[in-house]
Design a protein around this motif. Structure first.
Motif, PDB file in Angstrom:
ATOM      1  N   LEU B 104      41.093 -29.957  42.013  1.00 38.21           N
ATOM      2  CA  LEU B 104      39.762 -30.418  42.427  1.00 38.21           C
ATOM      3  C   LEU B 104      39.279 -31.551  41.522  1.00 38.21           C
ATOM      4  O   LEU B 104      38.654 -32.513  41.986  1.00 38.21           O
ATOM      5  CB  LEU B 104      38.761 -29.258  42.398  1.00 38.21           C
ATOM      6  CG  LEU B 104      38.973 -28.195  43.466  1.00 38.21           C
ATOM      7  CD1 LEU B 104      38.069 -26.995  43.207  1.00 38.21           C
ATOM      8  CD2 LEU B 104      38.686 -28.765  44.851  1.00 38.21           C
ATOM      9  N   GLY B 105      39.584 -31.427  40.224  1.00 33.27           N
ATOM     10  CA  GLY B 105      39.223 -32.481  39.271  1.00 33.27           C
ATOM     11  C   GLY B 105      39.921 -33.783  39.613  1.00 33.27           C
ATOM     12  O   GLY B 105      39.316 -34.863  39.581  1.00 33.27           O
ATOM     13  N   ALA B 106      41.207 -33.671  39.975  1.00 30.19           N
ATOM     14  CA  ALA B 106      41.972 -34.869  40.350  1.00 30.19           C
ATOM     15  C   ALA B 106      41.374 -35.507  41.596  1.00 30.19           C
ATOM     16  O   ALA B 106      41.186 -36.734  41.655  1.00 30.19           O
ATOM     17  CB  ALA B 106      43.434 -34.498  40.587  1.00 30.19           C
ATOM     18  N   ALA B 107      41.049 -34.658  42.580  1.00 31.16           N
ATOM     19  CA  ALA B 107      40.504 -35.198  43.836  1.00 31.16           C
ATOM     20  C   ALA B 107      39.166 -35.896  43.590  1.00 31.16           C
ATOM     21  O   ALA B 107      38.949 -37.026  44.049  1.00 31.16           O
ATOM     22  CB  ALA B 107      40.336 -34.060  44.837  1.00 31.16           C
ATOM     23  N   ALA B 108      38.291 -35.228  42.838  1.00 29.25           N
ATOM     24  CA  ALA B 108      36.961 -35.824  42.589  1.00 29.25           C
ATOM     25  C   ALA B 108      37.082 -37.113  41.775  1.00 29.25           C
ATOM     26  O   ALA B 108      36.415 -38.101  42.079  1.00 29.25           O
ATOM     27  CB  ALA B 108      36.073 -34.818  41.863  1.00 29.25           C
ATOM     28  N   SER B 109      37.966 -37.087  40.760  1.00 28.04           N
ATOM     29  CA  SER B 109      38.119 -38.270  39.898  1.00 28.04           C
ATOM     30  C   SER B 109      38.778 -39.430  40.630  1.00 28.04           C
ATOM     31  O   SER B 109      38.666 -40.575  40.203  1.00 28.04           O
ATOM     32  CB  SER B 109      38.948 -37.919  38.663  1.00 28.04           C
ATOM     33  OG  SER B 109      38.336 -36.872  37.981  1.00 28.04           O
ATOM     34  N   ALA B 110      39.493 -39.120  41.712  1.00 18.54           N
ATOM     35  CA  ALA B 110      40.086 -40.199  42.518  1.00 18.54           C
ATOM     36  C   ALA B 110      39.073 -40.740  43.520  1.00 18.54           C
ATOM     37  O   ALA B 110      39.001 -41.938  43.756  1.00 18.54           O
ATOM     38  CB  ALA B 110      41.324 -39.681  43.241  1.00 18.54           C
ATOM     39  N   VAL B 111      38.294 -39.822  44.090  1.00 20.06           N
ATOM     40  CA  VAL B 111      37.371 -40.224  45.162  1.00 20.06           C
ATOM     41  C   VAL B 111      36.183 -41.023  44.618  1.00 20.06           C
ATOM     42  O   VAL B 111      35.803 -42.054  45.190  1.00 20.06           O
ATOM     43  CB  VAL B 111      36.877 -38.958  45.930  1.00 20.06           C
ATOM     44  CG1 VAL B 111      35.653 -39.266  46.769  1.00 20.06           C
ATOM     45  CG2 VAL B 111      37.991 -38.430  46.811  1.00 20.06           C
ATOM     46  N   VAL B 112      35.610 -40.569  43.490  1.00 22.04           N
ATOM     47  CA  VAL B 112      34.366 -41.191  43.003  1.00 22.04           C
ATOM     48  C   VAL B 112      34.549 -42.679  42.658  1.00 22.04           C
ATOM     49  O   VAL B 112      33.810 -43.516  43.191  1.00 22.04           O
ATOM     50  CB  VAL B 112      33.773 -40.380  41.824  1.00 22.04           C
ATOM     51  CG1 VAL B 112      32.634 -41.129  41.166  1.00 22.04           C
ATOM     52  CG2 VAL B 112      33.294 -39.032  42.318  1.00 22.04           C
ATOM     53  N   PRO B 113      35.545 -43.065  41.821  1.00 23.57           N
ATOM     54  CA  PRO B 113      35.680 -44.501  41.567  1.00 23.57           C
ATOM     55  C   PRO B 113      36.087 -45.298  42.803  1.00 23.57           C
ATOM     56  O   PRO B 113      35.648 -46.433  42.991  1.00 23.57           O
ATOM     57  CB  PRO B 113      36.758 -44.600  40.483  1.00 23.57           C
ATOM     58  CG  PRO B 113      37.416 -43.294  40.443  1.00 23.57           C
ATOM     59  CD  PRO B 113      36.490 -42.292  41.013  1.00 23.57           C
ATOM     60  N   GLY B 114      36.898 -44.663  43.655  1.00 25.15           N
ATOM     61  CA  GLY B 114      37.321 -45.340  44.886  1.00 25.15           C
ATOM     62  C   GLY B 114      36.119 -45.676  45.765  1.00 25.15           C
ATOM     63  O   GLY B 114      35.976 -46.814  46.237  1.00 25.15           O
ATOM     64  N   LEU B 115      35.245 -44.682  45.958  1.00 30.30           N
ATOM     65  CA  LEU B 115      34.056 -44.911  46.784  1.00 30.30           C
ATOM     66  C   LEU B 115      33.115 -45.932  46.131  1.00 30.30           C
ATOM     67  O   LEU B 115      32.530 -46.768  46.813  1.00 30.30           O
ATOM     68  CB  LEU B 115      33.296 -43.590  46.977  1.00 30.30           C
ATOM     69  CG  LEU B 115      33.714 -42.706  48.153  1.00 30.30           C
ATOM     70  CD1 LEU B 115      32.862 -41.446  48.186  1.00 30.30           C
ATOM     71  CD2 LEU B 115      33.556 -43.451  49.468  1.00 30.30           C
ATOM     72  N   THR B 116      32.992 -45.843  44.794  1.00 30.54           N
ATOM     73  CA  THR B 116      32.096 -46.773  44.091  1.00 30.54           C
ATOM     74  C   THR B 116      32.558 -48.217  44.289  1.00 30.54           C
ATOM     75  O   THR B 116      31.747 -49.096  44.603  1.00 30.54           O
ATOM     76  CB  THR B 116      32.047 -46.435  42.587  1.00 30.54           C
ATOM     77  OG1 THR B 116      31.794 -45.046  42.443  1.00 30.54           O
ATOM     78  CG2 THR B 116      30.954 -47.202  41.869  1.00 30.54           C
ATOM     79  N   VAL B 117      33.863 -48.440  44.127  1.00 24.37           N
ATOM     80  CA  VAL B 117      34.395 -49.798  44.301  1.00 24.37           C
ATOM     81  C   VAL B 117      34.214 -50.253  45.744  1.00 24.37           C
ATOM     82  O   VAL B 117      33.848 -51.408  46.015  1.00 24.37           O
ATOM     83  CB  VAL B 117      35.882 -49.859  43.869  1.00 24.37           C
ATOM     84  CG1 VAL B 117      36.514 -51.172  44.272  1.00 24.37           C
ATOM     85  CG2 VAL B 117      35.994 -49.681  42.371  1.00 24.37           C
ATOM     86  N   LEU B 118      34.408 -49.317  46.669  1.00 24.17           N
ATOM     87  CA  LEU B 118      34.217 -49.635  48.093  1.00 24.17           C
ATOM     88  C   LEU B 118      32.770 -50.073  48.350  1.00 24.17           C
ATOM     89  O   LEU B 118      32.515 -51.077  49.030  1.00 24.17           O
ATOM     90  CB  LEU B 118      34.551 -48.395  48.925  1.00 24.17           C
ATOM     91  CG  LEU B 118      34.913 -48.625  50.376  1.00 24.17           C
ATOM     92  CD1 LEU B 118      36.253 -49.315  50.487  1.00 24.17           C
ATOM     93  CD2 LEU B 118      34.936 -47.303  51.124  1.00 24.17           C
TER      94      LEU B 118
END
Lengths: 267, 183
Positions: B104-118
């Protein structure tokens, strides 16, 4: 699974985010500065914590080592004094020649030293904050440099702190002059996200006379950076756009990855 | 609402954001700064109520953006999306398992910066992005994944050390003890 309270909270958070993002730039920057000032006590504490080992090391340094360092510094001081005398003479001669030619006097640089207190936590920006603000006479767009060369420019100022956008960020483009026979002019643009010590030099003419190792200085064009600040050295170059333009890679003189002390140039 | 847990989570978020601006070692050795707010959001999503999650998203995002060149508020929605997605499904998640926490930590840490950059790109900003960003993204994901079980352990330890302890009911009662043998 579906609880109205949960979706209400989600909606409220999205609303807050949208409201913050649609604030005018001036209000946003004020709000940012207000929020970032909450961290000031922690920055002070961190600064004191960083100073502590150095103080401890100083108090533990043996007398013999201190005497040796004093001797080295005395010699260096003598050398620098003689250099200062020479430079004063050169400056005087320069002034006289300027007066003879009725040449416009170059404004002396005034430098204000500052400490870097924090780096941008996001990986996609290249900014740092320094401990000088509007109370110290800092204004936006003032150049920031180290003893090695140009670092960036002031992008926003609060009462106590200022944000510096570093070379290599999209918001810090620098017009530069290459120290070669043709004095080619180009623009330093953004670099890659990983290595902060290399930046791209673009908008060079196709016939630019580039060689690795040539020095790069600010050109003075654009009005932000005065002419003659050292920036870096050419590393390699390539022709682009089917030979219509040239691009080069520049290794910066200043180590942007380990900035601790910088100087703000106040003209 | 357990106010102690909320204060604990928000205090940790404040210190995390501060630490990310001061500690340069990850950037120096790995080429990327790690962000522990998504990992903290995983802990909040699986252990706290929706108000705490919302507060963490808003305050954590605002703190992060105020020390960064990000537009103020851009990090709020990615944090909230990651937290909310886990919160609504948390009954189905084995939250005590370190492997689940890691994933879950990996998923959240991947999604948050990805969405922010988007969101940044969508808003017309020009963040520094290149092939090296993939490495930075991997570092952020890996560090977030490793940090999540540690944050869970820290949260449990702090809860045990500083919070009220639950009074446990034991099944053994002396008055119901079956006496064996003859008296």
């Amino acid at each position: 699974m579906f609880k109205p309270k949960n979706y209400l909270a989600l909606g409220a958070v999205v609303l807050v985010a949208v409201a913050l993002l649609s604030l005018p730039t001036r209000a946003t920057s004020r709000l940012k500065l207000a929020v970032s000032s909450w961290f000031l006590p922690l920055f002070g504490l961190a600064g004191a914590g960083q100073q502590l080992p150095a103080d401890l090391a100083d108090s533990l340094l043996p007398r013999r080592e201190l005497l040796h360092q004093l001797d080295v510094l005395r010699r260096e001081n003598q050398q620098l004094r003689s250099q200062a005398v020479q430079s004063t003479a050169i400056a005087r001669e320069n002034d006289q020649l300027h007066a003879l030619l009725n040449w416009k006097q170059t404004v002396q640089w005034k430098l204000k030293p500052a400490n870097v207190v924090m780096r941008d936590p996001a990986n996609w920006w290249r900014t740092v904050q320094i401990d000088l603000g509007s109370r110290d006479g800092i204004q936006t767009n003032q150049p920031v440099l180290t003893a090695d060369g140009l670092v960036g420019r002031i992008s926003s100022v609060s009462y106590l702190n200022s944000q510096v956008v570093l070379i290599g960020d999209h918001d810090c483009r620098v017009s530069v002059l290459i120290d070669n026979s043709t004095h080619d002019v180009g623009v330093l643009t953004a670099s890659g996200p990983l290595d902060a010590s290399f930046v791209q030099l673009s908008y060079l003419p196709s016939m630019a006379n580039l060689k690795a190792g040539q020095n790069v200085f600010t050109s003075g064009l654009g009005g932000v950076f005065p002419k003659g600040i050292p920036v870096g050295k050419i590393v390699d170059m390539q022709t682009i756009e089917y030979g219509l333009a040239t691009e080069a890679r520049v290794k910066l003189n200043a180590n942007l990855g380990a900035l601790e002390q910088v100087c703000v140039l106040i003209q | 609402m357990n106010l102690f847990k909320t204060i604990l989570i928000l205090s940790f978020a404040f210190l995390t954001v501060f630490g990310e601006t001061v500690l340069g070692a990850p950037r120096y050795f790995l080429g990327a700064q790690v962000d522990l707010l998504p990992a903290l959001m995983v802990y909040a999503a699986l252990n706290a109520d929706i108000v705490t999650i919302a507060l963490l998203a808003v305050l954590g995002g605002v703190w992060f953006d105020s020390l960064s060149a990000n537009p103020l508020g851009i990090s709020i929605v990615p944090l909230m999306v990651a937290g909310f997605a886990m919160y609504v499904r948390r009954d189905l998640i084995l939250r005590q398992s370190p492997f689940a926490q890691f994933m879950l930590g990996a998923a959240a840490s991947a999604v948050v910066p990805g969405l922010t950059v988007l969101f940044l790109l969508n808003g017309g900003k020009q963040p520094l992005i290149g092939w090296g960003s993939l490495w930075q993204w991997l570092v952020m994901t890996g560090a977030g994944a490793l940090a999540t079980p540690l944050i869970f352990s820290l949260g449990e330890w702090c809860g045990g050390a500083l919070g009220y302890k639950l009074r446990t009911e034991v099944s053994f009662r002396p008055d119901r003890e079956i006496q064996r043998g003859r008296k």
